[in-house]
Design a protein around this motif. Structure first.
Motif, PDB file in Angstrom:
ATOM      1  N   LEU A 163      11.065  15.287   8.303  1.00 21.91           N
ATOM      2  CA  LEU A 163      10.834  13.835   8.358  1.00 21.91           C
ATOM      3  C   LEU A 163      12.165  13.114   8.160  1.00 21.91           C
ATOM      4  CD1 LEU A 163       7.562  13.251   6.262  1.00 21.91           C
ATOM      5  CD2 LEU A 163       7.845  12.947   8.716  1.00 21.91           C
ATOM      6  N   PRO A 164      12.424  12.034   8.900  1.00 16.93           N
ATOM      7  CA  PRO A 164      11.589  11.414   9.938  1.00 16.93           C
ATOM      8  C   PRO A 164      11.643  12.126  11.296  1.00 16.93           C
ATOM      9  CG  PRO A 164      13.608  10.180   9.697  1.00 16.93           C
ATOM     10  CD  PRO A 164      13.639  11.230   8.629  1.00 16.93           C
ATOM     11  N   ASP A 165      12.537  13.142  11.464  1.00 13.90           N
ATOM     12  CA  ASP A 165      12.549  13.921  12.696  1.00 13.90           C
ATOM     13  C   ASP A 165      12.798  15.382  12.337  1.00 13.90           C
ATOM     14  OD1 ASP A 165      15.447  14.250  12.452  1.00 13.90           O
ATOM     15  OD2 ASP A 165      15.604  12.202  13.181  1.00 13.90           O
ATOM     16  N   SER A 204      15.819  16.482  10.088  1.00 12.48           N
ATOM     17  CA  SER A 204      16.090  15.672   8.901  1.00 12.48           C
ATOM     18  C   SER A 204      15.187  16.055   7.737  1.00 12.48           C
ATOM     19  CB  SER A 204      15.907  14.183   9.227  1.00 12.48           C
ATOM     20  OG  SER A 204      16.817  13.763  10.212  1.00 12.48           O
ATOM     21  N   ALA A 223      13.509  14.014   4.337  1.00 16.93           N
ATOM     22  CA  ALA A 223      13.319  12.748   3.630  1.00 16.93           C
ATOM     23  C   ALA A 223      13.384  12.982   2.123  1.00 16.93           C
ATOM     24  CB  ALA A 223      11.977  12.130   4.006  1.00 16.93           C
ATOM     25  N   ALA A 243      12.157  11.184  -1.489  1.00 13.95           N
ATOM     26  CA  ALA A 243      11.274  10.161  -2.047  1.00 13.95           C
ATOM     27  C   ALA A 243      11.149  10.367  -3.553  1.00 13.95           C
ATOM     28  CB  ALA A 243       9.901  10.218  -1.391  1.00 13.95           C
ATOM     29  N   TYR A 246      10.438   5.604  -0.797  1.00 11.54           N
ATOM     30  CA  TYR A 246      11.368   6.261   0.126  1.00 11.54           C
ATOM     31  C   TYR A 246      12.799   5.935  -0.292  1.00 11.54           C
ATOM     32  CZ  TYR A 246      13.847   7.250   4.498  1.00 11.54           C
ATOM     33  OH  TYR A 246      14.730   7.719   5.444  1.00 11.54           O
ATOM     34  N   GLY A 281      15.669   7.779   1.178  1.00 15.30           N
ATOM     35  CA  GLY A 281      16.510   7.946   2.360  1.00 15.30           C
ATOM     36  C   GLY A 281      16.276   9.302   2.985  1.00 15.30           C
ATOM     37  N   CYS A 282      17.134   9.684   3.938  1.00 16.45           N
ATOM     38  CA  CYS A 282      17.000  10.999   4.565  1.00 16.45           C
ATOM     39  C   CYS A 282      18.388  11.560   4.849  1.00 16.45           C
ATOM     40  CB  CYS A 282      16.177  10.911   5.848  1.00 16.45           C
ATOM     41  SG  CYS A 282      17.028  10.121   7.232  1.00 16.45           S
ATOM     42  N   LYS A 314      20.654   4.365   4.074  1.00 13.80           N
ATOM     43  CA  LYS A 314      19.410   5.132   4.006  1.00 13.80           C
ATOM     44  C   LYS A 314      19.517   6.486   4.696  1.00 13.80           C
ATOM     45  CE  LYS A 314      16.378   2.438   1.866  1.00 13.80           C
ATOM     46  NZ  LYS A 314      15.647   2.867   0.670  1.00 13.80           N
ATOM     47  N   GLU A 315      20.533   6.672   5.534  1.00 21.35           N
ATOM     48  CA  GLU A 315      20.671   7.920   6.258  1.00 21.35           C
ATOM     49  C   GLU A 315      22.082   8.473   6.088  1.00 21.35           C
ATOM     50  OE1 GLU A 315      19.476   7.771  10.322  1.00 21.35           O
ATOM     51  OE2 GLU A 315      17.605   6.709   9.911  1.00 21.35           O
TER      52      GLU A 315
END
Length: 303
Positions: free
Chosen positions: A30-32, A35, A37, A39, A71, A73-74, A117-118
């Protein structure tokens, strides 16, 4: 819920009991696909009023599982700020596992996320996009069928134990996989023992695996012998004092539709069976973890 009799749902009990408010959670894919995530749990998972809820969100229309979390980030699982320990633990296939020993590695990633965030760079995003587009061009089933056919031609029954050990080590790098054949096999009926560490290092959980290289329909006599053999694991006193949580029978060449009698008898004894088709999937997963795709692509471009 803890009182459920559903074996699949009970695999989530570790989340129910152990995820607490303030815990940091890593969520792969997540989100792909490439990746992970990050939390933070907002409530205790087992808080009956504010924690996990088995219902569909009216707004998001999701899969019917809701847990309050913020959330953060990732990051790209192969990013420059991701340690080898993190990359290794993300290969685990179980639903939930404790990564408290990697807290410093996670904190480093989170620090690099501050103000952004990324953590994925343009180059890392390019890799994600390319990998997603390349996958549809491979006939994975045909490839795996050919590989397993070669295995069946070249490996004897006893060698399949080594094959399966190698497969499981690739897929589950955090587990201990032990060959247990030999004189004592008569006592425990186990070819391979999978050892999983609990939340404390002294806590061990064992999975007993018996490997059979039979083809076609298994005779009634052989069914009874197989059940009797692997069932010995239940009463055996394991050297690591671990609790036996599963018994698995691996049929390297037999197919599910050919063996209703074996399935019926194993179900009575709570023994799981991995037939040839499911074994192919496991083998292919292990191959993906170990092959060098760059070398393959280089050869393809030279043709």
């Amino acid at each position: 819920m803890p009182e459920t009799e559903d074996s699949g749902a009970r695999k989530n009990l570790s989340m129910y009991h152990n995820v607490k408010k303030g815990d940091i959670l890593l969520i792969p894919r997540l989100p792909d696909w490439g990746s992970v995530a990050i939390a933070e749990a907002v409530e205790d998972w087992n808080d009956k009023e504010k924690g996990y809820r088995f219902e569909i969100d009216d707004e998001k229309k999701d899969f019917g599982h809701i847990f309050p979390a913020n959330y953060i980030g990732c990051f790209n699982r192969h990013g420059k700020d991701v340690s080898g320990n993190i990359q290794s633990t993300l290969k685990a296939r179980n639903r939930f596992w404790n990564i408290s020993r990697l807290s410093e590695d996670v904190e480093k990633i989170m620090k690099n996320l501050e103000g952004n965030k990324e953590s994925t760079s343009v180059i890392e995003n390019i890799k994600n996009i390319v990998s997603e587009q390349v996958k549809p061009y491979f006939n994975l089933k045909e490839c795996c069928d050919q590989i397993v056919d070669e295995y069946n031609q070249k490996f004897t029954a006893s060698q399949w134990e080594d094959v399966l050990k190698n497969v499981l080590e690739k897929i589950y790098p955090g587990y201990e996989i032990e060959k247990r054949g030999g004189m004592k096999e008569e006592e425990h009926g186990t070819d391979l023992l999978v050892v999983i560490s609990g939340l404390s290092n002294s806590e061990k959980y064992n999975i007993a695996i018996q490997v059979k290289n039979y083809k076609g329909e298994i005779s009634d006599d052989n069914v009874n012998n197989i059940i009797e053999q692997i069932n010995k694991a239940k009463g055996y006193k394991w050297e690591n004092d671990g609790k036996l949580i599963d018994q698995i029978l691996v049929m390297t060449s037999s197919k599910k539709e050919e063996n209703p009698k074996l399935i019926e008898e194993c179900k009575k004894k709570d023994i799981k069976i991995i037939f040839s088709e499911e074994l192919k999937n496991l083998i292919f997963k292990s191959i993906i973890e170990s092959i060098d795709l760059k070398e393959i692509f280089d050869e393809m471009l030279q043709e």
